[in-house]
Design a protein around this motif. Structure first.
Motif, PDB file in Angstrom:
ATOM      1  N   ALA A  64     -10.218   0.591  22.667  1.00  0.00           N
ATOM      2  CA  ALA A  64     -10.020   0.671  24.272  1.00  0.00           C
ATOM      3  C   ALA A  64      -8.558   1.273  24.237  1.00  0.00           C
ATOM      4  CB  ALA A  64      -9.841  -0.693  24.547  1.00  0.00           C
ATOM      5  N   GLN A  65      -7.586   1.169  23.200  1.00  0.00           N
ATOM      6  CA  GLN A  65      -6.421   2.058  23.376  1.00  0.00           C
ATOM      7  C   GLN A  65      -6.517   3.618  23.060  1.00  0.00           C
ATOM      8  OE1 GLN A  65      -3.951   0.308  20.645  1.00  0.00           O
ATOM      9  NE2 GLN A  65      -3.313  -1.693  21.693  1.00  0.00           N
ATOM     10  N   GLU A  66      -7.495   3.916  22.263  1.00  0.00           N
ATOM     11  CA  GLU A  66      -7.819   5.249  22.195  1.00  0.00           C
ATOM     12  C   GLU A  66      -8.418   5.832  23.308  1.00  0.00           C
ATOM     13  OE1 GLU A  66     -10.391   8.086  19.144  1.00  0.00           O
ATOM     14  OE2 GLU A  66     -10.306   6.069  18.551  1.00  0.00           O
ATOM     15  N   ALA A  67      -9.436   5.077  23.994  1.00  0.00           N
ATOM     16  CA  ALA A  67     -10.044   5.726  25.310  1.00  0.00           C
ATOM     17  C   ALA A  67      -9.171   5.759  26.125  1.00  0.00           C
ATOM     18  CB  ALA A  67     -11.042   4.648  25.636  1.00  0.00           C
ATOM     19  N   VAL A  68      -8.041   4.653  26.212  1.00  0.00           N
ATOM     20  CA  VAL A  68      -7.077   5.063  27.445  1.00  0.00           C
ATOM     21  C   VAL A  68      -6.143   6.170  27.224  1.00  0.00           C
ATOM     22  CG1 VAL A  68      -4.978   3.801  28.323  1.00  0.00           C
ATOM     23  CG2 VAL A  68      -6.852   2.492  28.156  1.00  0.00           C
ATOM     24  N   GLU A  69      -5.700   6.381  25.894  1.00  0.00           N
ATOM     25  CA  GLU A  69      -4.918   7.612  25.564  1.00  0.00           C
ATOM     26  C   GLU A  69      -5.616   8.738  25.764  1.00  0.00           C
ATOM     27  OE1 GLU A  69      -4.160   6.834  21.575  1.00  0.00           O
ATOM     28  OE2 GLU A  69      -2.282   5.124  21.918  1.00  0.00           O
ATOM     29  N   ARG A  70      -6.955   8.703  25.564  1.00  0.00           N
ATOM     30  CA  ARG A  70      -7.690  10.070  25.420  1.00  0.00           C
ATOM     31  C   ARG A  70      -7.683  10.230  27.159  1.00  0.00           C
ATOM     32  NH1 ARG A  70     -12.103   8.330  23.750  1.00  0.00           N
ATOM     33  NH2 ARG A  70     -11.781   8.772  21.465  1.00  0.00           N
ATOM     34  N   GLN A  71      -7.788   9.262  28.147  1.00  0.00           N
ATOM     35  CA  GLN A  71      -8.059   9.551  29.479  1.00  0.00           C
ATOM     36  C   GLN A  71      -6.912   9.947  29.894  1.00  0.00           C
ATOM     37  OE1 GLN A  71     -10.604   9.480  31.378  1.00  0.00           O
ATOM     38  NE2 GLN A  71      -9.519  10.234  32.712  1.00  0.00           N
ATOM     39  N   GLN A  72      -5.646   9.560  29.187  1.00  0.00           N
ATOM     40  CA  GLN A  72      -4.461   9.987  29.758  1.00  0.00           C
ATOM     41  C   GLN A  72      -4.138  11.349  29.298  1.00  0.00           C
ATOM     42  OE1 GLN A  72      -1.585   7.079  27.847  1.00  0.00           O
ATOM     43  NE2 GLN A  72      -1.767   5.739  29.358  1.00  0.00           N
ATOM     44  N   LEU A  73      -4.553  11.805  28.027  1.00  0.00           N
ATOM     45  CA  LEU A  73      -4.490  13.255  27.464  1.00  0.00           C
ATOM     46  C   LEU A  73      -5.432  14.043  28.491  1.00  0.00           C
ATOM     47  CD1 LEU A  73      -3.761  15.290  25.655  1.00  0.00           C
ATOM     48  CD2 LEU A  73      -5.636  14.612  24.380  1.00  0.00           C
ATOM     49  N   VAL A  74      -6.580  13.700  28.907  1.00  0.00           N
ATOM     50  CA  VAL A  74      -7.488  14.615  29.746  1.00  0.00           C
ATOM     51  C   VAL A  74      -6.681  14.772  31.233  1.00  0.00           C
ATOM     52  CG1 VAL A  74      -9.692  14.417  31.247  1.00  0.00           C
ATOM     53  CG2 VAL A  74      -9.564  13.850  28.772  1.00  0.00           C
ATOM     54  N   ASP A  75      -6.068  13.710  31.525  1.00  0.00           N
ATOM     55  CA  ASP A  75      -5.166  13.567  32.781  1.00  0.00           C
ATOM     56  C   ASP A  75      -4.334  14.562  32.772  1.00  0.00           C
ATOM     57  OD1 ASP A  75      -6.925  11.829  33.931  1.00  0.00           O
ATOM     58  OD2 ASP A  75      -5.653  10.091  33.675  1.00  0.00           O
ATOM     59  N   ARG A  76      -3.433  14.593  31.737  1.00  0.00           N
ATOM     60  CA  ARG A  76      -2.284  15.455  31.360  1.00  0.00           C
ATOM     61  C   ARG A  76      -2.808  16.902  31.501  1.00  0.00           C
ATOM     62  NH1 ARG A  76      -0.181  11.185  28.182  1.00  0.00           N
ATOM     63  NH2 ARG A  76      -0.966  12.506  26.420  1.00  0.00           N
TER      64      ARG A  76
END
Length: 397
Positions: free
Chosen positions: A143-155
């Motif tokens: 779940a944390q990795e998914a959140v970080e991946r989504q944050q990276l995509v957003d950035r």
């Protein structure tokens, strides 16, 4: 969702087995209802509890209720598996491990008390605890990795949008800069060529108006015609940014010599040109700049100085080329000009600044020495770039 289903299933299994084993329903039913209600409320308000830091306290309350159920009936002991799953999500992982070990101790104690073989009483619950912790921890990390991946995509998306905006700004800036550079080029070339040509035509026309000799008038008209023709050709070259006609087929020295001779013939001012040093092949931009400076300087001599004599000297040194224009005219306050704001073009203030800007664009500069009644000396210099000169020499060859 899986954790909720598992908790409900284990609670129902424990209830059925407890009823079948003859547990006291006066305690059993209320405790089951309170435990179920506590779990549902905690699940519904989990986000609020976690944000407020109350998640561990809610789990502690659930654990106490579970302990009460185990006291009423040992059949509820395996609800502990659901507690192990919840602990990782509601506590820091080290604290969750400590909590799970304590719950495991209770489960093992209940199994031993029921007479279960020691190996089964210890190994079974221990394996279940490790599986629950590993599964819950893995889910948390995913779940944390998914959140970080989504944050990276957003950035990345935000960065891409910023790059698009920056690219548009850069394109607009380059377009504006190009337009400004082109306007500056046209302004300088018009001042140094067309304006000076029109000034020559005007002076020749005024001189013709004061003469009655047909032969002299014919000579002046021919000079006016030649000057107008040259300026017409220059106007076309200015628009197309081509090399000045005076430089075509000859070097800078020859062009300056013709320019000085033309001025002397048109105005009667004694004008001399001297070339000092070996002739070098300059870059076209350098030759154009020095020729424009000479044209503008001689136009100032003609219009403003009242000079009787002017000397133009082209000097070639190992590291630079220098053009000096000296006259014995009225002069002006050079120090005041250096510190003054730009003057209107009609007063002659634009030409000197235009010369200096043109030279500075190529790494050179313009020095002005003058005082009222003491004549004027303009010194223009440009660095000799070996690479540029060699390239230009090869191009001409």
């Amino acid at each position: 969702m899986g954790r909720h289903t598992l908790f409900a299933l284990l609670l129902v299994i424990g209830l059925v087995r407890a009823v079948g084993s003859g547990a006291d329903l006066r305690w059993l039913v209320p405790l089951v209802l309170v435990t179920a209600t506590w779990y549902v409320v905690g699940t519904a308000w989990r986000a609020t509890f976690v944000t407020a830091g109350a998640g561990p306290w809610w789990l502690l309350g659930l654990t106490l209720l579970w302990g009460g159920l185990v006291v009423v009936s040992p059949d509820f002991v395996w609800v502990a598996f659901a507690l192990w799953l919840l602990s990782v999500h509601l506590m820091a992982f080290p604290l969750a491990v400590v909590y799970s070990v304590l719950v495991l101790a209770v489960v093992i104690g209940v199994q031993v008390d029921l007479g279960t073989h020691p190996a089964g009483a210890i190994l079974g619950p221990s394996i279940g605890c490790l599986v629950a912790l590993a599964a819950s921890r893995g889910e948390q990390l995913l779940a944390q990795e998914a959140v970080e991946r989504q944050q990276l995509v957003d950035r990345l998306v935000a960065t891409q949008e910023e790059m698009v905006v920056l690219h548009d700004d850069l394109t607009r800036t380059q377009r504006e800069s190009g337009a400004l550079a082109e306007r500056t080029r046209l302004s300088r070339d018009i001042h140094d060529t067309l304006a000076q040509g029109f000034s020559s035509i005007l002076l020749l026309a005024r001189a013709g108006a004061q003469r009655d000799d047909p032969a002299q008038l014919h000579t002046l008209l021919r000079q006016i015609e030649e000057t107008a023709g040259e300026n017409l050709e220059e106007s076309r070259r200015v628009v197309n940014a081509l090399t000045p006609a005076a430089l075509e087929g000859s070097g800078l020295s020859a062009a300056l010599s013709r320019l000085v001779a033309s001025m002397s013939g048109e105005t009667g001012i004694v004008a001399e040109f001297t070339a000092d040093g070996p002739e070098v092949h300059l870059a076209t931009a350098q030759e154009v700049a020095l020729l424009r400076v000479a044209q503008s300087a001689l136009a100032n001599v003609r219009q403003h100085s009242g000079a009787n004599r002017v000397m133009v000297t082209l000097t070639t040194a190992p590291d630079q080329v220098r053009l000096d224009v000296a006259d014995d005219g009225a002069g002006f306050d050079a120090a005041g000009w250096e510190s003054a704001v730009p003057l209107p073009a009609a007063r002659g203030g634009y030409g000197l600044r235009s010369m200096r800007e043109r030279l500075r664009d190529l790494g050179g500069d313009l020095v002005v020495e003058s005082a009222p009644g003491d004549g004027t000396v303009l010194g223009a210099h440009l660095p000799l770039t070996v690479a540029g000169a060699a390239q230009e020499s090869g191009r001409r060859a």
